[in-house]
Design a protein around this motif. Structure first.
Motif, mmCIF file in Angstrom:
data_model
loop_
_atom_site.group_PDB
_atom_site.id
_atom_site.type_symbol
_atom_site.label_atom_id
_atom_site.label_comp_id
_atom_site.label_asym_id
_atom_site.label_seq_id
_atom_site.Cartn_x
_atom_site.Cartn_y
_atom_site.Cartn_z
ATOM 1 N N MET A 75 0.894 -1.330 -0.401
ATOM 2 C CA MET A 75 -0.375 0.025 0.076
ATOM 3 C C MET A 75 0.793 0.977 0.214
ATOM 4 O O MET A 75 2.087 1.108 0.681
ATOM 5 N N LEU A 76 0.548 2.534 -0.268
ATOM 6 C CA LEU A 76 0.986 3.159 -0.663
ATOM 7 C C LEU A 76 0.585 4.681 -0.462
ATOM 8 O O LEU A 76 -0.345 4.375 -0.466
ATOM 9 N N LYS A 77 1.589 5.820 0.181
ATOM 10 C CA LYS A 77 0.674 6.705 0.314
ATOM 11 C C LYS A 77 1.373 8.077 0.046
ATOM 12 O O LYS A 77 2.817 7.857 -0.290
ATOM 13 N N THR A 78 0.766 8.867 -0.920
ATOM 14 C CA THR A 78 1.021 9.384 -2.261
ATOM 15 C C THR A 78 0.877 10.865 -1.819
ATOM 16 O O THR A 78 -0.095 11.405 -1.015
ATOM 17 N N PHE A 79 2.065 11.716 -2.320
ATOM 18 C CA PHE A 79 1.950 13.602 -1.930
ATOM 19 C C PHE A 79 2.569 13.662 -3.041
ATOM 20 O O PHE A 79 4.038 13.333 -3.045
ATOM 21 N N SER A 80 2.250 14.823 -3.651
ATOM 22 C CA SER A 80 2.830 15.703 -5.204
ATOM 23 C C SER A 80 3.044 17.139 -4.904
ATOM 24 O O SER A 80 1.673 16.905 -4.340
ATOM 25 N N ILE A 81 3.642 18.001 -5.910
ATOM 26 C CA ILE A 81 3.931 19.730 -4.934
ATOM 27 C C ILE A 81 4.855 19.924 -5.835
ATOM 28 O O ILE A 81 6.305 18.667 -6.200
ATOM 29 N N THR A 82 4.193 21.038 -6.895
ATOM 30 C CA THR A 82 5.170 22.006 -7.947
ATOM 31 C C THR A 82 4.580 22.959 -7.590
ATOM 32 O O THR A 82 4.164 23.645 -6.877
ATOM 33 N N ASP A 83 6.459 24.075 -7.362
ATOM 34 C CA ASP A 83 6.175 25.095 -6.724
ATOM 35 C C ASP A 83 7.425 26.322 -7.334
ATOM 36 O O ASP A 83 8.577 25.819 -8.089
ATOM 37 N N ILE A 84 6.963 26.969 -7.931
ATOM 38 C CA ILE A 84 7.120 28.206 -9.226
ATOM 39 C C ILE A 84 8.730 28.677 -8.298
ATOM 40 O O ILE A 84 8.960 28.908 -9.467
ATOM 41 N N GLU A 106 9.200 -2.796 4.259
ATOM 42 C CA GLU A 106 7.994 -1.672 4.636
ATOM 43 C C GLU A 106 8.708 -0.100 5.433
ATOM 44 O O GLU A 106 9.285 -0.382 5.751
ATOM 45 N N GLY A 107 8.173 1.162 5.156
ATOM 46 C CA GLY A 107 8.872 1.979 5.923
ATOM 47 C C GLY A 107 9.758 3.368 5.334
ATOM 48 O O GLY A 107 10.291 4.271 5.059
ATOM 49 N N ASP A 108 9.828 2.699 3.848
ATOM 50 C CA ASP A 108 11.057 3.456 3.167
ATOM 51 C C ASP A 108 9.747 4.262 2.529
ATOM 52 O O ASP A 108 8.869 4.382 2.250
ATOM 53 N N LEU A 148 6.552 12.767 -3.548
ATOM 54 C CA LEU A 148 6.989 11.427 -1.696
ATOM 55 C C LEU A 148 6.198 10.579 -1.707
ATOM 56 O O LEU A 148 4.831 10.784 -2.387
ATOM 57 N N ILE A 149 6.564 9.188 -1.669
ATOM 58 C CA ILE A 149 6.050 8.052 -1.705
ATOM 59 C C ILE A 149 6.572 7.223 -0.288
ATOM 60 O O ILE A 149 7.256 6.641 -0.367
ATOM 61 N N GLY A 150 5.483 6.965 0.479
ATOM 62 C CA GLY A 150 5.862 6.255 1.499
ATOM 63 C C GLY A 150 4.832 5.007 1.776
ATOM 64 O O GLY A 150 3.806 4.461 0.795
ATOM 65 N N VAL A 151 5.929 4.178 1.290
ATOM 66 C CA VAL A 151 5.510 2.636 1.652
ATOM 67 C C VAL A 151 5.016 1.568 3.055
ATOM 68 O O VAL A 151 5.798 1.499 3.687
ATOM 69 N N ASN A 152 3.822 0.972 2.435
ATOM 70 C CA ASN A 152 3.268 0.324 3.952
ATOM 71 C C ASN A 152 3.264 -1.273 3.661
ATOM 72 O O ASN A 152 3.316 -1.640 2.383
ATOM 73 N N THR A 183 3.401 12.543 5.127
ATOM 74 C CA THR A 183 3.740 12.207 4.185
ATOM 75 C C THR A 183 3.193 13.751 3.263
ATOM 76 O O THR A 183 4.135 14.439 2.532
ATOM 77 N N VAL A 184 2.134 14.103 3.514
ATOM 78 C CA VAL A 184 1.828 15.706 2.640
ATOM 79 C C VAL A 184 3.296 16.774 3.777
ATOM 80 O O VAL A 184 3.343 17.269 2.841
ATOM 81 N N GLU A 185 2.319 16.749 4.971
ATOM 82 C CA GLU A 185 3.644 17.862 5.908
ATOM 83 C C GLU A 185 5.061 17.560 5.129
ATOM 84 O O GLU A 185 5.955 19.278 5.345
ATOM 85 N N LYS A 186 5.745 16.186 4.839
ATOM 86 C CA LYS A 186 7.124 16.203 4.644
ATOM 87 C C LYS A 186 7.260 16.663 2.977
ATOM 88 O O LYS A 186 8.146 17.630 3.196
ATOM 89 N N ALA A 187 6.968 16.819 2.475
ATOM 90 C CA ALA A 187 7.524 17.440 0.905
ATOM 91 C C ALA A 187 6.746 18.583 0.852
ATOM 92 O O ALA A 187 7.409 19.607 0.725
ATOM 93 N N GLN A 188 5.608 19.015 1.792
ATOM 94 C CA GLN A 188 5.284 20.501 2.135
ATOM 95 C C GLN A 188 6.625 21.169 2.554
ATOM 96 O O GLN A 188 7.057 22.528 2.261
#
Length: 243
Positions: free
Chosen positions: A1-10, A184-186, A238-242, A214-219
């Motif tokens: 199971m993956l927990k992901t978040f993506s973000i792009t900033d100028i 797990e945990g990667d 950022l992709i968290g591996v559970n 995951t969200v806070e880490k990427a931000q």
């Protein structure tokens, strides 16, 4: 199971965001998921055009591919994107010389399949530390590999932005492929050089260790890159591996 978040900033210095990201935890064609980060290059709006067209073409080709092997699927899609970028650049004068980096990844069970062109990166981080999986295709990195430049001086070298491979640069693009066995945990970090030029690997690891999810880490990664100068566009998946 993956927990992901993506973000792009100028970022803080650029007037245009030439990065383009794509993130799907759902199946795309024969791939269980698909993650893409591209950093375009070229004058005016050519860089953002190259990164967007490349990502959109890869998604389209992966979706329709009859292949089942992840590496073959990604290679076929990236070659198709390279061909289209070159065709568009030849037809439209204002797009001449455009190109883009691309790092692509898909998780199949415990295996992570990675494709890379250019100097956008993929890392795997866990409690043991952080490891860069991809190898930069850059002039400065080539000097480091030959022993002509040490890693510390490479970080601030004036020519560090010169890349030696890009989608759209040559008739056939030479893609690097990697396979990583996940635990797990990667955490998988994909990013453009707008992040890695601003932060050392250890600083990235500390932010990943310190943030809650995951969200806070990427931000927080994007925030830190901007606080360090934000000289380029910053993109992170950022992709968290559970289990």
């Amino acid at each position: 199971m993956l927990k992901t978040f993506s973000i792009t900033d100028i970022g803080r210095k650029r007037k245009l965001n030439q990065d383009y990201v794509y993130s799907s935890e759902q199946q795309v064609g024969h791939l269980s998921n698909l993650f893409l980060v591209a950093d375009g290059m070229g004058g005016h709006n050519a860089g953002d055009y190259a990164s967007r067209v490349t990502v959109e073409t890869v998604v389209e080709k992966v979706s329709s591919s009859l292949e089942t092997d992840p590496t073959r699927i990604l290679d076929e899609a990236i070659q198709a994107a390279n061909k289209l970028v070159r065709q568009r650049a030849a037809f439209f004068p204002w797009l001449e010389g455009m190109g883009t980096t691309l790092v692509a990844a898909t998780c199949e069970g415990k295996s992570l399949f990675v494709a890379n062109v250019g100097d956008s990166r993929l890392y795997v981080a866990n409690s043991k530390g952080i490891r860069q999986v991809t190898r930069d295709h850059s002039w400065v990195e080539e000097m480091v590999r030959r022993g002509e430049l040490n890693r510390e001086d490479a970080r601030c070298h004036p020519d560090k932005n010169i890349i030696t491979r890009a989608v759209g640069a040559e008739e056939t693009v030479n893609v690097d492929f990697f396979t990583v066995q996940l635990e797990e945990g990667d955490e998988i970090l994909m990013c453009t050089d707008g992040l890695t030029n601003m932060l050392e690997d250890e600083e990235i690891r500390m932010i990943l260790d310190g943030a809650r999810d995951t969200v806070e880490k990427a931000q927080e990664l994007v925030k830190a890159a901007n606080e360090h100068g934000g000289r380029d566009n910053i993109s992170v998946i950022l992709i968290g591996v559970n289990s």
